[in-house]
Motif scaffolding. Sequence first.
Motif, PDB file in Angstrom:
ATOM      1  N   LEU A 103       0.844  -1.189   0.000  1.00  0.00           N
ATOM      2  CA  LEU A 103       0.000   0.000   0.000  1.00  0.00           C
ATOM      3  C   LEU A 103       0.886   1.248   0.000  1.00  0.00           C
ATOM      4  CD1 LEU A 103      -2.743  -1.116   2.562  1.00  0.00           C
ATOM      5  CD2 LEU A 103      -2.821  -1.208   0.069  1.00  0.00           C
ATOM      6  N   SER A 104       0.271   2.398  -0.201  1.00  0.00           N
ATOM      7  CA  SER A 104       1.018   3.649  -0.349  1.00  0.00           C
ATOM      8  C   SER A 104       1.940   3.902   0.844  1.00  0.00           C
ATOM      9  CB  SER A 104       0.043   4.815  -0.497  1.00  0.00           C
ATOM     10  OG  SER A 104       0.734   6.042  -0.466  1.00  0.00           O
ATOM     11  N   ASP A 105       3.165   4.336   0.550  1.00  0.00           N
ATOM     12  CA  ASP A 105       4.099   4.650   1.630  1.00  0.00           C
ATOM     13  C   ASP A 105       3.788   6.005   2.278  1.00  0.00           C
ATOM     14  OD1 ASP A 105       4.897   6.367  -0.369  1.00  0.00           O
ATOM     15  OD2 ASP A 105       6.900   5.487  -0.646  1.00  0.00           O
ATOM     16  N   LYS A 106       2.735   6.681   1.770  1.00  0.00           N
ATOM     17  CA  LYS A 106       2.300   7.935   2.396  1.00  0.00           C
ATOM     18  C   LYS A 106       1.371   7.686   3.582  1.00  0.00           C
ATOM     19  CE  LYS A 106       2.554  10.583  -1.923  1.00  0.00           C
ATOM     20  NZ  LYS A 106       1.787  11.426  -2.884  1.00  0.00           N
ATOM     21  N   ASN A 107       0.889   6.466   3.726  1.00  0.00           N
ATOM     22  CA  ASN A 107      -0.063   6.161   4.792  1.00  0.00           C
ATOM     23  C   ASN A 107       0.604   6.220   6.164  1.00  0.00           C
ATOM     24  OD1 ASN A 107      -1.903   5.679   2.757  1.00  0.00           O
ATOM     25  ND2 ASN A 107      -1.596   3.455   2.784  1.00  0.00           N
ATOM     26  N   ARG A 108      -0.152   6.683   7.149  1.00  0.00           N
ATOM     27  CA  ARG A 108       0.294   6.682   8.533  1.00  0.00           C
ATOM     28  C   ARG A 108      -0.686   5.835   9.324  1.00  0.00           C
ATOM     29  NH1 ARG A 108       3.880   7.879   6.117  1.00  0.00           N
ATOM     30  NH2 ARG A 108       5.181   9.760   6.149  1.00  0.00           N
ATOM     31  N   TYR A 109      -0.231   4.673   9.759  1.00  0.00           N
ATOM     32  CA  TYR A 109      -1.128   3.665  10.316  1.00  0.00           C
ATOM     33  C   TYR A 109      -1.266   3.771  11.833  1.00  0.00           C
ATOM     34  CZ  TYR A 109      -0.723   1.550   5.708  1.00  0.00           C
ATOM     35  OH  TYR A 109      -0.757   1.340   4.355  1.00  0.00           O
ATOM     36  N   ASP A 110      -2.411   3.283  12.319  1.00  0.00           N
ATOM     37  CA  ASP A 110      -2.652   3.253  13.761  1.00  0.00           C
ATOM     38  C   ASP A 110      -1.755   2.241  14.459  1.00  0.00           C
ATOM     39  OD1 ASP A 110      -4.575   5.200  13.778  1.00  0.00           O
ATOM     40  OD2 ASP A 110      -6.269   3.832  13.669  1.00  0.00           O
ATOM     41  N   GLN A 111      -1.427   1.145  13.779  1.00  0.00           N
ATOM     42  CA  GLN A 111      -0.633   0.076  14.387  1.00  0.00           C
ATOM     43  C   GLN A 111       0.661  -0.131  13.605  1.00  0.00           C
ATOM     44  OE1 GLN A 111      -4.167  -2.560  13.870  1.00  0.00           O
ATOM     45  NE2 GLN A 111      -3.550  -3.366  15.860  1.00  0.00           N
ATOM     46  N   ASP A 112       1.723  -0.375  14.343  1.00  0.00           N
ATOM     47  CA  ASP A 112       3.003  -0.639  13.705  1.00  0.00           C
ATOM     48  C   ASP A 112       3.026  -2.042  13.121  1.00  0.00           C
ATOM     49  OD1 ASP A 112       4.011   1.847  14.415  1.00  0.00           O
ATOM     50  OD2 ASP A 112       4.787   1.117  16.337  1.00  0.00           O
ATOM     51  N   PHE A 113       3.771  -2.197  12.048  1.00  0.00           N
ATOM     52  CA  PHE A 113       3.995  -3.494  11.421  1.00  0.00           C
ATOM     53  C   PHE A 113       5.480  -3.571  11.095  1.00  0.00           C
ATOM     54  CE2 PHE A 113       3.261  -6.137   7.316  1.00  0.00           C
ATOM     55  CZ  PHE A 113       3.671  -7.289   7.963  1.00  0.00           C
ATOM     56  N   GLY A 114       6.168  -4.417  11.822  1.00  0.00           N
ATOM     57  CA  GLY A 114       7.604  -4.512  11.621  1.00  0.00           C
ATOM     58  C   GLY A 114       8.197  -5.479  12.617  1.00  0.00           C
TER      59      GLY A 114
END
Length: 286
Positions: free
Chosen positions: A257-268
Amino acid sequence: APLPAAAAAASDDDGADDDDDFDDGGSGGDVEDDDDGEYPPSDPTARSVLVVELLKDAKVALTLADIRDELDFDVAGDEEVMERLRGNARVDVLEGEGAAGAEAGGPLLRYRPRQVAHDVVSLLAAVDAGRGVPEEDLRDTYSGAADDLARLVRAGRVVAVKNKEVGGRVFFPRGRAFLTRVSGTLEARRGSDTLGTGALDLTREMRRGEAIGLGDAPVADLSADLARWHRVGSTVSARDQPERAKAPPSVSSNKDLSDKNRYDQDFGEGEIPLDRPAEGALSGRA
């Protein structure tokens, strides 16, 4: 007992959208405009459309009294409306023995969906038997069909393609799914919306919006199998999720998905976000 996890991987063919002509359940006639906004409408076709929409939403047979109570006008003696309803391919007018339970002398009216299904098993069968079934035709079949469609999509049992012409989605059979194990050990508490991965970063093995099954190999019971599937979370901080951040219509994707998104939950490293809370505790090698 420890439960392993599996991640679904399959490629969705975006091909040309396949959309059948959709009948919205109307009478098929032209509806005259009521400039004065009167209710009920003076045009019998407009009144019949209101009845059809009510039946469509109800998903059960209604008596004439039920219709009167809901729409605040009486169709029992309205021959113009009844004639249109009897001639509507999307309406069953049950009279005589077929109208058991109706008030004396009155029929039962029931919406006739394009697809026949009554639970998630028959809903999946309807998709598998079709060559592209519009979402609305499936949602109309029974109460809860929309939720069951979401469960089938989440588990990768069906392929959903956006209908660019009329909106909504079209559903296709998935065919054989190809599953692969994910690395490491996953841990989650019941009710948690995050999977712990220890120190592992699994972003190279799955993307946001893709499916991950918590548990062992698929079980024979469809509902039980659907319950173990989740999608990697993609909820953004904005109140209204932008189009670029939404998970793909189906659970597999060709790019992040777009790298401009700022997500509620971290994924890493150390965690995988889930689109809904886990229904059971999980601790085991993936």
